[in-house]
Design an enzyme around this catalytic site. Sequence first.
Site, PDB file in Angstrom:
ATOM      1  CG  HIS A   1      11.689 -37.047 -15.509  1.00  0.00           C
ATOM      2  ND1 HIS A   1      11.969 -38.395 -15.485  1.00  0.00           N
ATOM      3  CD2 HIS A   1      12.806 -36.435 -15.999  1.00  0.00           C
ATOM      4  CE1 HIS A   1      13.210 -38.600 -15.906  1.00  0.00           C
ATOM      5  NE2 HIS A   1      13.733 -37.419 -16.233  1.00  0.00           N
TER       6      HIS A   1
ATOM      7  NE  ARG B   1       5.069   1.304  -1.730  1.00  0.00           N
ATOM      8  CZ  ARG B   1       6.218   1.035  -1.160  1.00  0.00           C
ATOM      9  NH1 ARG B   1       7.294   1.612  -1.582  1.00  0.00           N
ATOM     10  NH2 ARG B   1       6.282   0.187  -0.161  1.00  0.00           N
TER      11      ARG B   1
ATOM     12  CD  GLU C   1       5.982 -10.209 -12.826  1.00  0.00           C
ATOM     13  OE1 GLU C   1       5.629  -9.978 -11.676  1.00  0.00           O
ATOM     14  OE2 GLU C   1       7.178 -10.159 -13.187  1.00  0.00           O
TER      15      GLU C   1
ATOM     16  CE  LYS D   1       9.545  -9.907 -14.839  1.00  0.00           C
ATOM     17  NZ  LYS D   1      10.268  -9.473 -13.713  1.00  0.00           N
TER      18      LYS D   1
ATOM     19  CD1 TRP E   1      -1.705  -5.352  -4.132  1.00  0.00           C
ATOM     20  CD2 TRP E   1      -1.330  -6.423  -2.215  1.00  0.00           C
ATOM     21  NE1 TRP E   1      -1.425  -6.665  -4.424  1.00  0.00           N
ATOM     22  CE2 TRP E   1      -1.189  -7.338  -3.269  1.00  0.00           C
ATOM     23  CE3 TRP E   1      -1.142  -6.868  -0.902  1.00  0.00           C
ATOM     24  CZ2 TRP E   1      -0.864  -8.679  -3.058  1.00  0.00           C
ATOM     25  CZ3 TRP E   1      -0.814  -8.200  -0.699  1.00  0.00           C
ATOM     26  CH2 TRP E   1      -0.687  -9.084  -1.777  1.00  0.00           C
TER      27      TRP E   1
ATOM     28  CB  CYS F   1      -0.854   0.002   1.242  1.00  0.00           C
ATOM     29  SG  CYS F   1      -1.703  -1.550   1.505  1.00  0.00           S
TER      30      CYS F   1
ATOM     31  CD  GLU G   1      12.942 -12.193 -13.907  1.00  0.00           C
ATOM     32  OE1 GLU G   1      12.569 -12.851 -12.922  1.00  0.00           O
ATOM     33  OE2 GLU G   1      12.618 -11.006 -14.090  1.00  0.00           O
TER      34      GLU G   1
ATOM     35  CG  ASN H   1       1.420   1.477   3.742  1.00  0.00           C
ATOM     36  OD1 ASN H   1       0.259   1.650   3.404  1.00  0.00           O
ATOM     37  ND2 ASN H   1       2.432   2.046   3.120  1.00  0.00           N
ATOM     38  N   GLY H   2       0.928  -2.289   6.163  1.00  0.00           N
ATOM     39  CA  GLY H   2       1.428  -3.374   7.012  1.00  0.00           C
ATOM     40  C   GLY H   2       0.308  -4.323   7.387  1.00  0.00           C
TER      41      GLY H   2
ATOM     42  CE  LYS I   1       9.190  -2.051  -8.614  1.00  0.00           C
ATOM     43  NZ  LYS I   1       9.602  -2.983  -9.678  1.00  0.00           N
TER      44      LYS I   1
HETATM   45  C1  F6R Z   1       8.602  -9.716 -10.365  1.00  0.00           C
HETATM   46  C2  F6R Z   1       8.968  -8.910  -9.222  1.00  0.00           C
HETATM   47  C3  F6R Z   1       8.970  -9.561  -7.894  1.00  0.00           C
HETATM   48  C4  F6R Z   1      10.098  -8.973  -7.011  1.00  0.00           C
HETATM   49  C5  F6R Z   1       9.950  -9.508  -5.582  1.00  0.00           C
HETATM   50  C6  F6R Z   1      11.072  -9.012  -4.680  1.00  0.00           C
HETATM   51  O1  F6R Z   1       8.656  -8.979 -11.542  1.00  0.00           O
HETATM   52  O2  F6R Z   1       9.211  -7.742  -9.341  1.00  0.00           O
HETATM   53  O3  F6R Z   1       9.063 -10.943  -7.976  1.00  0.00           O
HETATM   54  O4  F6R Z   1      11.334  -9.314  -7.567  1.00  0.00           O
HETATM   55  O5  F6R Z   1       8.724  -9.127  -5.046  1.00  0.00           O
HETATM   56  O6  F6R Z   1      11.070  -7.630  -4.567  1.00  0.00           O
HETATM   57  P1  F6R Z   1      12.339  -6.857  -4.072  1.00  0.00           P
HETATM   58  O7  F6R Z   1      13.402  -7.040  -5.089  1.00  0.00           O
HETATM   59  O8  F6R Z   1      11.891  -5.441  -3.941  1.00  0.00           O
HETATM   60  O9  F6R Z   1      12.726  -7.463  -2.759  1.00  0.00           O
END
Ligand code: F6R
Length: 588
Positions: A488, A27, A472, A469, A75, A2, A465, A99-100, A583
């Site tokens: 397998h 966020r 998501e 990507k 969020w 949030c 990765e 937040n939290g 984020k």
């Molecule tokens: C995926 C992504 C997440 C972050 C994860 C860790 O695109 O961005 O998987 O990598 O939430 O976040 P940080 O790096 O901020 O600890």
Amino acid sequence: MCGIIGYIGKKSLDEVLIEGLKNLEYRGYDSSGIALQNFNDVQIIKSSGKIKELEKKLQEINLINSNIGIAHTRWATHGNPNIENAHPHQVGNITLVHNGIIENANELRQKLTKEGVKFKSQTDTEVLCALINFYYKNDISSAIKKALKEVKGSYALAILVKKDESIYAIKKDSPLIVGIDKDGYFIASDISAIIKYTNKYIVLEENELVKLSQNDYIITKNNKIIKKSIQSTEIDFESITKSNYKHYMLKEIMEEEILLEKTFNIYNDKDSLIDISKYEEIHIIGCGSAMYAGMVGKTLLEEKSNIRCYVECASEYRYKKIFYDRKTLVILISQSGETADTIAAMRKAKENKIDTLAIVNVKTSTIARESDYKIFIEAGKEIAVATTKAYLLQITIFSLLAYFSSINKHILKEINLKEEEKNILSHLKNILEQRKKYYEIAKKIFQEEDIYFIGRGIDYSLCLEGSLKLKEISYIHSEAYQAGELKHGTIALINKNTPVIAIISDQNIADKTLSNIEEVKSRGANVIIISTKKISNYENNIVVPKISDFFQPILIIPILQLIAYEVANLRNCDIDKPKNLAKSVTVE
Ligand code: F6R
């Protein structure tokens, strides 16, 4: 997760709050709200959905005349993403945003219900609001302290109290800063909320209570006034705009070349990085993409520098039995430096007296502040929820750590690093310029329901990765497999035209991966190969220039990022703000 913004001062309040929320929207974005205070009156306006919904509402309502307000973008953790559960929450004299997560919210809810409190929402935040109100008898500082003593969990709070023309704020395990400019004071969970107005800020530490008033601010801890230094950020407002790009994600991928050059210039010899070759064992801990970057690091450090490595996601590491019986370094890898599980993993290592090294982007973050050693990646602000440029720089740091370690350990003779870096930058430029090629690939796969990635060794880490990507931001189901493992079980899911993206950068095992490619091809898969050598008989083959093994992933990852981007774009997805994501995951 949030986002919080609060303001007291002479600027247009609703403008500051909405602008702040828009810059925090990355966020968390399932609902939002603001509270404006005018001595006795507190006006609360909330909306579900994106900030633009709240903005529309504000234009239709007569706002009270006020210069004190708090706002929040949510969020959801406790309760559905609807208006009732949106912040701010108000109970009696107290209005707040949070937040939290309050972990003992149910217990506290029962206690307060017995005291006659009627709750309107399902949130832990309303419970906390009611608890502060319960203890409030004209002394807000003492009410906040009493309430927080009973609380288990994490919080960043901005609080308004009726008939008190101030904003109070306090935090634990969730970031909060005070912004300062000539016209007033801000409280914010993230610098981007206030960067349009000021670059001056103070970082609040655990349980420091700040009171923002019209003409001053006071920070106290344990009832004593404390003085804190004012910092300035280098981030400017321009850097958090989209420029001419359709999405932040695309802008951030396109910045990779210039940021890589900056990274090479900063970390240009072995003295510019910590010497990790002296450790017997390295634990690399992170979440999501950060952990996948750690997996690339593990392969490089083990294969090239002979350092034993162990990679684990932070949410497992923090609760698991870990043997600290060798000279160990724990590397915490995190873009935001605020990921709750990664912070907990760091603290676990520190409690066990183990050295910690943070590879982190946000310099003021908790992980940056608390770890013993730090390496900053210079990604600038990353706004798109899905990480791209930060991931690329994380793997670059591992490439450099592995390269310098292998020199320190006399495994490798120095190569002409400057020359190699120049070479990499020019290849990366070419790769980024070939968007059309990735768009053509995307056109062939964007309507599929399942997409698989296969690779061996370091290529498997890149597959993880690439797959993350893609899923998501495009919402296509995708999985990454070690190329030899697919048969397998999962090969049962390969049908005619199922896309399988295969990566072959390691020539030592190229033939093995090629056999696995043949296996899926013969089941009808639509194979797309990204390789460092041309593979005959495959129409969809993107060939990447072969460079030193240490740095090869740098040339592969942007291709995966751009394919994911083009696929999501063709599907008209909300690329910068994928559903359900946030984020910086500041809760467990
Ligand atoms: C995926 C992504 C997440 C972050 C994860 C860790 O695109 O961005 O998987 O990598 O939430 O976040 P940080 O790096 O901020 O600890």
